[in-house]
Design a protein around this motif. Structure first.
Motif, PDB file in Angstrom:
ATOM      1  N   ARG A   1       8.957 -20.202  27.577  1.00 34.21           N
ATOM      2  CA  ARG A   1       8.861 -18.756  27.686  1.00 34.21           C
ATOM      3  C   ARG A   1       9.034 -18.108  26.325  1.00 34.21           C
ATOM      4  NH1 ARG A   1      13.047 -17.907  32.440  1.00 34.21           N
ATOM      5  NH2 ARG A   1      13.815 -19.748  31.434  1.00 34.21           N
ATOM      6  N   ARG A   2       9.773 -18.798  25.486  1.00 38.04           N
ATOM      7  CA  ARG A   2      10.076 -18.211  24.202  1.00 38.04           C
ATOM      8  C   ARG A   2       9.301 -18.903  23.101  1.00 38.04           C
ATOM      9  NH1 ARG A   2      13.985 -15.430  23.681  1.00 38.04           N
ATOM     10  NH2 ARG A   2      14.533 -16.329  21.682  1.00 38.04           N
TER      11      ARG A   2
ATOM     12  N   GLU B   1      11.552 -12.402  15.594  1.00 42.69           N
ATOM     13  CA  GLU B   1      10.393 -12.979  16.252  1.00 42.69           C
ATOM     14  C   GLU B   1       9.172 -12.737  15.391  1.00 42.69           C
ATOM     15  OE1 GLU B   1      12.379 -10.807  17.890  1.00 42.69           O
ATOM     16  OE2 GLU B   1      12.838 -11.579  19.899  1.00 42.69           O
ATOM     17  N   ARG B   2       8.253 -13.670  15.445  1.00 48.40           N
ATOM     18  CA  ARG B   2       7.000 -13.468  14.725  1.00 48.40           C
ATOM     19  C   ARG B   2       6.001 -12.928  15.716  1.00 48.40           C
ATOM     20  NH1 ARG B   2       4.972 -16.646   9.773  1.00 48.40           N
ATOM     21  NH2 ARG B   2       7.124 -16.212   9.287  1.00 48.40           N
TER      22      ARG B   2
ATOM     23  N   TYR C   1       6.579 -18.394  21.820  1.00 48.26           N
ATOM     24  CA  TYR C   1       5.920 -17.541  20.838  1.00 48.26           C
ATOM     25  C   TYR C   1       6.854 -17.090  19.734  1.00 48.26           C
ATOM     26  CZ  TYR C   1       8.149 -13.537  23.031  1.00 48.26           C
ATOM     27  OH  TYR C   1       9.067 -12.652  23.510  1.00 48.26           O
ATOM     28  N   VAL C   2       8.119 -17.247  20.009  1.00 45.65           N
ATOM     29  CA  VAL C   2       9.078 -16.763  19.027  1.00 45.65           C
ATOM     30  C   VAL C   2       9.024 -17.594  17.748  1.00 45.65           C
ATOM     31  CG1 VAL C   2      11.497 -16.533  18.538  1.00 45.65           C
ATOM     32  CG2 VAL C   2      10.609 -15.797  20.728  1.00 45.65           C
ATOM     33  N   ARG C   3       8.923 -18.881  17.909  1.00 52.21           N
ATOM     34  CA  ARG C   3       9.012 -19.740  16.731  1.00 52.21           C
ATOM     35  C   ARG C   3       7.790 -20.638  16.713  1.00 52.21           C
ATOM     36  NH1 ARG C   3      13.968 -21.020  14.675  1.00 52.21           N
ATOM     37  NH2 ARG C   3      14.609 -19.132  15.717  1.00 52.21           N
TER      38      ARG C   3
END
Lengths: 494, 149
Positions: free
Chosen positions: B52-53, A492-493, B55-57
């Motif tokens: 929800r995710r 994760e960034r 922010y991950v990518r």
């Protein structure tokens, strides 16, 4: 065990009631905290690694750890020491192969992960069945333990313990919510730790280990006598270690917990903290087991070794002190049954309700009742198998049926839905049949070890089936394999 | 540690969006809503694009699929995990064999599995955690250096 006195019985009962009350109170406090719908699921994603590690440990330390390990050491000697080693090493496997990627997948349950990875309804249904079966099988020893604990210490009838566990579990699980469960489980780890630590400290003090003058220490010379170290023992231990190391990753109530981390790295940190918490706990039943070998020399004890920890305090102390310490241990044991059983019920009923009842709250409640009904029936019907042994069988099943799916699904781009299906069916069928045969033949028969501890051949068999069918079967790996794998493994960034 | 909140500007997750209630536990707050679990399993697409995710990518263009670097990272991680995992299993087997062959009982057969192995497990976990975080950092740095961000 002599007839338990009334003082002892009432002390034990108050401890059990106290633990149940704490559990219910903490859960209702948690339910009040989770106001928004988001909290119900997300509570999850805000749990810090430290809290979460306590919660996983609380859920993981079951009847087999709390009562079974010391009993096994009492009867079988060094062989019993490998159980806690395997339980702890199981989380090393979890850390190495599962924790980070599974959290990053965003899957909530193993069936969700299967859908994400393979998009196959058939494989999903099989996974659901295996998850529910694992949960059911694992609840049974918890209920056995409850029955054993309450009848040995408080003289209650055998059905009382399971009934009490089921009632408290349903009372805490039905209002539900991940947040409340998390706090309750975290508290129970510390209850269990203290429930073994306090009696251990008092017993050691009594024996003058810390320099006391009284010569109360029993004769330890016979304790160290080794158990047999033949080839059968070797096979049994290695197979057991393999089952525990790989079985942990397939336990449904543990996997759910990893979704409650903020991100993949936090999931890894949680797992790492867990290793320390488990190691800290397992020293206690090991020490108590060794002491039990010296103190409980009465051959009658050997018939029900699982009650060794419960009998130890009254064997060392006389009168009220012994009763009180027995009550402390019994309360902790009850916490062990409660936390593991409620974790299992939450995960099983979640899966059941999502698959068969449209995911409604009513469905979740029906699922919860179903999740305990069958184990309750089984546990009243079956005779006693030693707790640690019964749990080892569940780990063997989980290692054979679930580990190929999870490990290959996360790490191998070549796996097909067909291959995963073949691996799971092979592993589940082989391990279940072998265990059934083993239970019928009985421990003493020649060669029974091979079928009673089948992990060493079942697990490679299941992996081979999954890999061979993937490679040579007609199926192809899912088209989005690479992007899903990238999602699982890229950092994760922040 | 990041607390897992969505980045500003991202839409909050769907479940929470249905109930924008403030999270005050006081009596003045709105009543709790009945909660329904997810009705359908997520499709791969949904799971991958789950806000929800998000922010991950961030940006979504950080790595092209099948990127050489991605595959290298995965196999690097797998090799590390296998080395530690299989190595530890073999170590346990050897320890058992060693104890079985060398001593007839005796405290050593008790002390090693009862006490000594636990620090080893924790050490292995610590080593792995350090290495894996270093791998991830190196990967992110190489991506940044490559100018894809």
């Amino acid at each position: 065990m002599t007839d338990p006195g009334t003082l002892s019985a009432s002390a034990v009962l108050s401890a059990v009631v106290l633990v149940s009350a704490i559990t219910v109170l903490v859960s209702t406090y948690g339910v009040r905290l989770s106001r928004s719908t988001g909290d119900f699921y997300v509570a999850s994603r805000r749990v810090s690694p430290r809290m979460n590690a306590s919660a996983v440990a609380g859920e993981y330390i079951s009847a087999a750890s709390f009562l079974g390990v010391a009993g096994l050491i009492l009867v079988e000697g060094t062989y019993g020491l490998w159980f806690p080693v395997g339980y702890t090493a199981g989380f090393l496997t979890m850390l190495l192969f599962i924790a980070g990627p599974l959290r990053r997948s965003g899957a909530y349950t193993v069936p969700d992960f299967v859908t994400l990875r393979f998009a196959s309804p058939r494989l999903r249904m099989l996974t659901v069945m295996l998850v529910v079966l694992t949960g059911w099988l694992y609840i049974v020893p918890q209920l056995h333990g409850a029955s054993l604990a309450l009848s040995a210490t408080a003289g209650l009838p055998e059905w009382a313990g399971p009934a009490a566990v089921v009632l408290v579990v349903l009372a805490t699980v039905m209002p539900g919510g991940m947040r409340s469960v998390t706090i309750a489980q975290a508290v129970q780890y510390w209850i269990k730790l203290s429930a073994l630590l306090i009696p251990l400290v008092f017993i050691l003090l009594r024996m003058g280990v810390f320099g006391g003058a009284q010569a109360q220490a029993p004769d330890f010379s016979a304790v160290w006598e080794g158990s047999g170290l033949g080839s059968e023992d070797f096979y049994r231990t290695v197979s057991l270690i393999l089952a525990l190391m790989l079985g942990t990753i397939g336990l449904p109530h543990i996997l759910v917990r990893f979704y409650t981390n903020p991100d993949g790295d936090a999931a890894r940190r949680t797992t790492f903290l867990l290793l320390s918490l488990l190691a800290a706990f397992y020293v206690l039943p090991v020490a108590l087991g060794v002491i039990a070998r010296a103190v409980l020399t009465d051959p009658g004890v050997q018939d029900s070794p699982d009650t060794a920890v419960l009998q130890l305090p009254s064997a060392v102390f006389e009168g009220a002190a012994g009763d009180l310490l027995t009550a402390v241990v019994a309360g902790g044991a009850f916490a062990a049954f409660l936390s593991t059983a409620s974790g299992l019920v939450v995960s099983v009923s979640g899966v059941l309700s999502q698959e068969f009842f449209g995911g409604t709250v009513r469905g979740f409640r029906i699922g919860a009742v179903l999740a305990v009904a069958l184990p309750l029936a089984i546990s009243t019907a079956t005779s006693h198998v030693a707790l640690a042994g019964a749990v080892a069988m569940v780990f063997t099943f989980s290692a054979s049926a679930m580990a190929p799916l999870l490990l290959l699904g996360i790490w191998w781009s070549g796996i097909t839905a067909q291959g995963a299906f073949a691996g799971m069916v092979t592993g589940a069928a082989a391990s279940l049949c072998s265990l059934a045969v083993g239970l019928r033949v009985g421990e003493g028969a020649p060669g029974a070890v091979v079928v009673l501890y089948p992990a060493l051949w079942c697990v490679p068999l299941a992996f081979a089936a999954a890999m061979l069918v993937s490679r040579f079967g007609s199926g192809r790996p899912p088209a989005d394999t690479t992007s899903v794998l990238a999602r699982l493994h890229l950092p994760e960034r922040s | 540690m990041p607390t897992g909140s969505a980045p500003p500007g991202e839409s909050d997750e769907q479940v929470a969006a249905m109930n924008p209630a403030p999270e005050t536990p006081d009596a003045g707050g709105p009543p709790r809503l009945r909660v329904r679990g997810p009705q359908n399993p997520p499709t791969a697409e949904e799971a991958l694009l789950d806000p929800r995710r998000g922010y991950v990518r961030r940006g979504g263009s950080r790595s092209s699929v099948g990127d050489e670097a991605v595959l290298r990272l995965i196999s690097q991680k797998l090799r590390l995990a296998l080395r530690i995992g299989v190595g530890f299993f073999i170590l346990l087997v050897l320890v058992y064999l060693g104890l079985a062959l060398s001593t007839d009982g005796g405290p050593l057969a008790w002390l090693v599995p009862g006490l000594v192995i636990y620090p080893l497990i924790i050490g292995a976990g610590w080593f792995y955690l350090r290495r894996i975080l270093a791998y991830d950092r190196a990967y992110l740095e190489s991506q940044d250096a490559g100018g894809s961000g």
